[in-house]
Design a protein around this motif. Structure first.
Motif, PDB file in Angstrom:
ATOM      1  N   THR A  42       0.804  -1.220   0.000  1.00 26.59           N
ATOM      2  CA  THR A  42       0.000   0.000   0.000  1.00 26.59           C
ATOM      3  C   THR A  42       0.834   1.267   0.000  1.00 26.59           C
ATOM      4  O   THR A  42       0.317   2.342  -0.262  1.00 26.59           O
ATOM      5  CB  THR A  42      -0.923   0.031   1.232  1.00 26.59           C
ATOM      6  OG1 THR A  42      -0.113   0.022   2.401  1.00 26.59           O
ATOM      7  CG2 THR A  42      -1.880  -1.134   1.232  1.00 26.59           C
ATOM      8  N   GLY A  43       2.093   1.150   0.334  1.00 25.53           N
ATOM      9  CA  GLY A  43       2.956   2.322   0.343  1.00 25.53           C
ATOM     10  C   GLY A  43       2.853   3.141   1.616  1.00 25.53           C
ATOM     11  O   GLY A  43       3.416   4.225   1.697  1.00 25.53           O
ATOM     12  N   ALA A  44       2.116   2.643   2.576  1.00 25.40           N
ATOM     13  CA  ALA A  44       1.979   3.378   3.834  1.00 25.40           C
ATOM     14  C   ALA A  44       3.336   3.426   4.532  1.00 25.40           C
ATOM     15  O   ALA A  44       3.971   2.407   4.736  1.00 25.40           O
ATOM     16  CB  ALA A  44       0.950   2.700   4.724  1.00 25.40           C
ATOM     17  N   ARG A  45       3.748   4.628   4.868  1.00 23.72           N
ATOM     18  CA  ARG A  45       5.030   4.807   5.548  1.00 23.72           C
ATOM     19  C   ARG A  45       4.772   5.216   6.983  1.00 23.72           C
ATOM     20  O   ARG A  45       3.886   6.012   7.261  1.00 23.72           O
ATOM     21  CB  ARG A  45       5.854   5.883   4.862  1.00 23.72           C
ATOM     22  CG  ARG A  45       6.249   5.472   3.455  1.00 23.72           C
ATOM     23  CD  ARG A  45       7.269   6.385   2.921  1.00 23.72           C
ATOM     24  NE  ARG A  45       8.446   6.298   3.788  1.00 23.72           N
ATOM     25  CZ  ARG A  45       9.533   6.996   3.632  1.00 23.72           C
ATOM     26  NH1 ARG A  45       9.628   7.842   2.669  1.00 23.72           N
ATOM     27  NH2 ARG A  45      10.547   6.868   4.457  1.00 23.72           N
ATOM     28  N   ARG A  46       5.552   4.681   7.861  1.00 25.24           N
ATOM     29  CA  ARG A  46       5.452   5.065   9.256  1.00 25.24           C
ATOM     30  C   ARG A  46       6.369   6.241   9.510  1.00 25.24           C
ATOM     31  O   ARG A  46       7.518   6.245   9.084  1.00 25.24           O
ATOM     32  CB  ARG A  46       5.860   3.892  10.137  1.00 25.24           C
ATOM     33  CG  ARG A  46       4.886   2.735  10.051  1.00 25.24           C
ATOM     34  CD  ARG A  46       5.319   1.551  10.851  1.00 25.24           C
ATOM     35  NE  ARG A  46       5.621   1.935  12.224  1.00 25.24           N
ATOM     36  CZ  ARG A  46       6.093   1.111  13.136  1.00 25.24           C
ATOM     37  NH1 ARG A  46       6.309  -0.134  12.833  1.00 25.24           N
ATOM     38  NH2 ARG A  46       6.350   1.514  14.347  1.00 25.24           N
ATOM     39  N   GLU A  47       5.848   7.222  10.172  1.00 23.62           N
ATOM     40  CA  GLU A  47       6.634   8.395  10.520  1.00 23.62           C
ATOM     41  C   GLU A  47       7.008   8.323  11.995  1.00 23.62           C
ATOM     42  O   GLU A  47       6.140   8.063  12.838  1.00 23.62           O
ATOM     43  CB  GLU A  47       5.841   9.669  10.255  1.00 23.62           C
ATOM     44  CG  GLU A  47       5.521   9.894   8.787  1.00 23.62           C
ATOM     45  CD  GLU A  47       6.765  10.135   7.946  1.00 23.62           C
ATOM     46  OE1 GLU A  47       7.729  10.743   8.447  1.00 23.62           O
ATOM     47  OE2 GLU A  47       6.773   9.709   6.779  1.00 23.62           O
ATOM     48  N   PRO A  48       8.271   8.546  12.321  1.00 21.00           N
ATOM     49  CA  PRO A  48       8.661   8.506  13.731  1.00 21.00           C
ATOM     50  C   PRO A  48       8.031   9.664  14.508  1.00 21.00           C
ATOM     51  O   PRO A  48       7.698  10.704  13.946  1.00 21.00           O
ATOM     52  CB  PRO A  48      10.185   8.639  13.679  1.00 21.00           C
ATOM     53  CG  PRO A  48      10.489   9.247  12.362  1.00 21.00           C
ATOM     54  CD  PRO A  48       9.374   8.853  11.435  1.00 21.00           C
ATOM     55  N   GLY A  49       7.882   9.437  15.786  1.00 22.86           N
ATOM     56  CA  GLY A  49       7.324  10.486  16.640  1.00 22.86           C
ATOM     57  C   GLY A  49       5.831  10.341  16.797  1.00 22.86           C
ATOM     58  O   GLY A  49       5.229   9.355  16.399  1.00 22.86           O
ATOM     59  N   GLY A  50       5.249  11.336  17.396  1.00 26.91           N
ATOM     60  CA  GLY A  50       3.814  11.329  17.597  1.00 26.91           C
ATOM     61  C   GLY A  50       3.406  10.996  19.018  1.00 26.91           C
ATOM     62  O   GLY A  50       2.255  11.162  19.388  1.00 26.91           O
ATOM     63  N   TYR A  51       4.327  10.501  19.821  1.00 23.03           N
ATOM     64  CA  TYR A  51       4.007  10.163  21.206  1.00 23.03           C
ATOM     65  C   TYR A  51       4.781  11.036  22.186  1.00 23.03           C
ATOM     66  O   TYR A  51       4.876  10.705  23.365  1.00 23.03           O
ATOM     67  CB  TYR A  51       4.301   8.684  21.477  1.00 23.03           C
ATOM     68  CG  TYR A  51       3.316   7.766  20.798  1.00 23.03           C
ATOM     69  CD1 TYR A  51       2.052   7.559  21.334  1.00 23.03           C
ATOM     70  CD2 TYR A  51       3.625   7.142  19.603  1.00 23.03           C
ATOM     71  CE1 TYR A  51       1.131   6.738  20.714  1.00 23.03           C
ATOM     72  CE2 TYR A  51       2.722   6.320  18.970  1.00 23.03           C
ATOM     73  CZ  TYR A  51       1.478   6.112  19.530  1.00 23.03           C
ATOM     74  OH  TYR A  51       0.569   5.308  18.911  1.00 23.03           O
TER      75      TYR A  51
END
Length: 75
Positions: A42-51
């Motif tokens: 699907t090409g979904a990329r995880r981005e670091p951070g957010g927590y």
């Protein structure tokens, strides 16, 4: 739906991947039973951070723990 056995899938992986990317449902069977489904990435990329600010680590999280150390030493 395309259903192929493991040997055929190994021999025709590129063609099966193209069909999966085109929207076909591709099921790979083993001993006649459905085993896995080949789906397009699907090409979904995880981005670091957010927590940030939501996770707390205790100041002594890496302090020696005698009880656990004794387990490794057979005590």
């Amino acid at each position: 739906m395309i259903r192929v056995n493991m040997h055929e899938a190994k021999s025709n992986l590129s063609a099966l991947a193209e069909k999966a990317r085109a929207g076909e449902q591709v099921v790979i069977a083993r001993a006649g039973e459905p085993w896995v489904e080949l789906v397009p990435y699907t090409g979904a990329r995880r981005e670091p951070g957010g927590y940030e600010g939501q996770i707390v680590i205790a100041p002594d999280f890496d302090a020696p723990n005698e009880e656990i150390a004794d387990l490794f030493e057979g005590k």
